[in-house]
Design an enzyme around this catalytic site. Structure first.
Site, mmCIF file in Angstrom:
data_model
loop_
_atom_site.group_PDB
_atom_site.id
_atom_site.type_symbol
_atom_site.label_atom_id
_atom_site.label_comp_id
_atom_site.label_asym_id
_atom_site.label_seq_id
_atom_site.Cartn_x
_atom_site.Cartn_y
_atom_site.Cartn_z
ATOM 1 N N ASN A 1 0.867 -1.176 0.000
ATOM 2 C CA ASN A 1 0.000 0.000 0.000
ATOM 3 C C ASN A 1 0.910 1.234 0.000
ATOM 4 O O ASN A 1 1.548 1.526 0.997
ATOM 5 C CB ASN A 1 -0.891 -0.029 1.253
ATOM 6 C CG ASN A 1 -1.727 1.225 1.388
ATOM 7 O OD1 ASN A 1 -1.815 2.040 0.471
ATOM 8 N ND2 ASN A 1 -2.357 1.390 2.548
ATOM 9 N N TRP A 2 0.959 1.894 -1.155
ATOM 10 C CA TRP A 2 1.882 3.029 -1.281
ATOM 11 C C TRP A 2 1.329 4.297 -0.635
ATOM 12 O O TRP A 2 2.022 5.316 -0.601
ATOM 13 C CB TRP A 2 2.218 3.269 -2.755
ATOM 14 C CG TRP A 2 3.007 2.156 -3.393
ATOM 15 C CD1 TRP A 2 3.469 1.020 -2.766
ATOM 16 C CD2 TRP A 2 3.432 2.052 -4.753
ATOM 17 N NE1 TRP A 2 4.146 0.234 -3.657
ATOM 18 C CE2 TRP A 2 4.143 0.839 -4.891
ATOM 19 C CE3 TRP A 2 3.279 2.864 -5.881
ATOM 20 C CZ2 TRP A 2 4.696 0.421 -6.099
ATOM 21 C CZ3 TRP A 2 3.829 2.449 -7.089
ATOM 22 C CH2 TRP A 2 4.533 1.244 -7.196
ATOM 23 N N LYS A 3 0.079 4.268 -0.232
ATOM 24 C CA LYS A 3 -0.553 5.424 0.423
ATOM 25 C C LYS A 3 -0.340 6.687 -0.429
ATOM 26 O O LYS A 3 -0.318 6.591 -1.646
ATOM 27 C CB LYS A 3 -0.020 5.587 1.840
ATOM 28 C CG LYS A 3 -0.127 4.297 2.644
ATOM 29 C CD LYS A 3 0.147 4.489 4.088
ATOM 30 C CE LYS A 3 0.098 3.151 4.786
ATOM 31 N NZ LYS A 3 0.212 3.263 6.225
ATOM 32 N N HIS B 1 -9.281 0.724 5.137
ATOM 33 C CA HIS B 1 -7.970 0.909 5.775
ATOM 34 C C HIS B 1 -8.141 1.783 7.022
ATOM 35 O O HIS B 1 -8.968 2.692 7.041
ATOM 36 C CB HIS B 1 -6.987 1.557 4.794
ATOM 37 C CG HIS B 1 -5.580 1.531 5.304
ATOM 38 N ND1 HIS B 1 -5.108 2.461 6.197
ATOM 39 C CD2 HIS B 1 -4.566 0.660 5.085
ATOM 40 C CE1 HIS B 1 -3.848 2.166 6.499
ATOM 41 N NE2 HIS B 1 -3.502 1.076 5.837
ATOM 42 N N GLU C 1 -6.542 4.164 8.148
ATOM 43 C CA GLU C 1 -6.377 5.612 7.950
ATOM 44 C C GLU C 1 -7.664 6.228 7.414
ATOM 45 O O GLU C 1 -7.989 7.369 7.717
ATOM 46 C CB GLU C 1 -5.174 5.880 7.028
ATOM 47 C CG GLU C 1 -3.868 5.662 7.778
ATOM 48 C CD GLU C 1 -2.717 5.197 6.918
ATOM 49 O OE1 GLU C 1 -2.776 5.305 5.685
ATOM 50 O OE2 GLU C 1 -1.729 4.694 7.507
ATOM 51 N N GLU D 1 -4.822 -5.641 10.508
ATOM 52 C CA GLU D 1 -3.803 -4.622 10.747
ATOM 53 C C GLU D 1 -4.076 -3.941 12.085
ATOM 54 O O GLU D 1 -4.911 -3.022 12.145
ATOM 55 C CB GLU D 1 -3.843 -3.569 9.640
ATOM 56 C CG GLU D 1 -3.646 -4.118 8.255
ATOM 57 C CD GLU D 1 -3.143 -3.048 7.305
ATOM 58 O OE1 GLU D 1 -2.042 -3.225 6.780
ATOM 59 O OE2 GLU D 1 -3.832 -2.034 7.123
ATOM 60 N N GLY E 1 2.863 1.812 10.759
ATOM 61 C CA GLY E 1 3.774 2.942 10.611
ATOM 62 C C GLY E 1 4.490 3.332 11.895
ATOM 63 O O GLY E 1 5.092 4.395 11.974
ATOM 64 N N SER F 1 3.914 -2.580 10.171
ATOM 65 C CA SER F 1 5.379 -2.540 10.265
ATOM 66 C C SER F 1 6.045 -3.845 9.824
ATOM 67 O O SER F 1 7.031 -4.276 10.425
ATOM 68 C CB SER F 1 5.823 -2.145 11.682
ATOM 69 O OG SER F 1 5.348 -0.852 12.000
ATOM 70 N N GLY G 1 3.035 -1.273 4.244
ATOM 71 C CA GLY G 1 3.003 0.160 3.951
ATOM 72 C C GLY G 1 4.403 0.656 3.636
ATOM 73 O O GLY G 1 4.909 0.490 2.523
ATOM 74 N N GLY G 2 5.064 1.232 4.631
ATOM 75 C CA GLY G 2 6.375 1.873 4.462
ATOM 76 C C GLY G 2 7.389 1.036 3.694
ATOM 77 O O GLY G 2 8.053 1.536 2.784
HETATM 78 C C1 PEP Z 1 -0.529 -0.180 6.214
HETATM 79 O O1 PEP Z 1 -0.792 1.006 6.248
HETATM 80 O O2 PEP Z 1 -1.303 -0.934 5.630
HETATM 81 C C2 PEP Z 1 0.682 -0.651 6.877
HETATM 82 C C3 PEP Z 1 0.701 -1.866 7.302
HETATM 83 O O3 PEP Z 1 1.710 0.253 7.034
HETATM 84 P P1 PEP Z 1 3.181 -0.051 7.619
HETATM 85 O O4 PEP Z 1 3.674 -1.303 6.975
HETATM 86 O O5 PEP Z 1 3.982 1.147 7.272
HETATM 87 O O6 PEP Z 1 3.021 -0.223 9.107
#
Ligand code: PEP
Length: 248
Positions: free
Chosen positions: A9-11, A94, A96, A166, A172, A212, A233-234
């Site tokens: 997920n590049w957000k 998600h 967010e 999640e 994050g 993460s 994500g990151g």
């Molecule tokens: C996400 O937003 O779906 C996620 C898991 O982010 P991260 O890997 O950065 O924690």
């Protein structure tokens, strides 16, 4: 045997030129991947990324979609628009979007039903906040997110549903649920799916872990019985980090 499904997920990161360059490098580097791979760029990057991964096995997904066919919904994007450019997968619910844009389980359910009726595959995100976990409400929160989020979905449509567990406190933040804690939440979710859709559907259900995930912890997480992949994500933003996760 459930096939591992690794999604990025590049957000709200990468401009279209960066996204296209990275996507074509990823498509080449991951051509022999044993797992299913998905990337979810922002809307404006989608056409360039679809083009960049053409001919590869990489699935391109949107990060959200509207719950109406078309009309006066300023700033929104429809299923038809996505499908027209070759995108038939979407991330929904998600944390967010729940946290910053007030998306409720009921609203997410409308999008889930609309997207499935329109032939899309969905990746439905669920997960508790730290306050909910520490308040002993983990199971209730997950039960509501699954039962309300998937209300009205048929057994057949479940073949088009991936679930991403999640824990919000792990997104994050660099904090990861222990493999044992993550596995037990996944097992609980699988039980909810079994109750709602039957054992056969639950056995086949892909449940990703997100929060993460990085090259250093992915193996341990993926080795757990009920963890069938990751929503990243990151660490999905660079080939250096995402490729080792895909090759886990
Ligand atoms: C996400 O937003 O779906 C996620 C898991 O982010 P991260 O890997 O950065 O924690």
């Amino acid at each position: 045997m459930r096939q591992l499904y690794i999604a990025g997920n590049w957000k709200m990161n990468l401009v279209p030129s960066q996204a296209a360059k990275y996507a074509s490098e990823l498509a080449a580097a991951a051509k022999d991947a044993k797992v299913k791979v998905m990337i979810a760029p922002t809307y404006v990057c989608l056409p360039a990324v679809v083009e960049a991964v053409k001919g590869s096995n990489i699935i391109v997904a949107a990060q959200n979609v509207n719950d109406h066919e078309k009309g006066a919904y300023t700033g929104e994007i429809s299923c038809d628009m996505l499908k027209d450019i070759g995108v038939k997968t979407v991330i929904l619910g998600h944390s967010e979007r729940r946290q910053y844009y007030g998306e409720t389980n009921e609203f997410i359910n409308k999008k889930v039903l609309f997207a499935l009726q329109n032939g899309m595959d969905i990746d439905l995100c669920v997960g508790e906040t730290l306050e909910e976990r520490e308040g002993g409400r983990l199971e209730q929160v997950l039960a509501d997110q699954i039962n309300i989020g998937l209300d009205g979905v048929t057994e057949e449509q479940m073949a088009h549903v991936t679930i991403a567990y999640e824990p919000v406190w792990a997104i994050g933040t660099g904090k990861t649920a222990t493999p044992a804690d993550a596995n037990s939440a996944h097992e609980y979710i699988r039980g909810l799916i079994a109750k709602k859709f039957g054992k056969a559907v639950a056995e086949k259900q892909i449940i990703q872990y997100g929060g993460s995930v990085k090259p250093s912890n992915v193996k341990e997480l993926m080795a757990c019985e009920h963890i069938d992949g990751a929503l990243v994500g990151g660490a999905s933003l660079t080939l250096e980090q995402f490729l080792p996760i895909i090759n886990c």
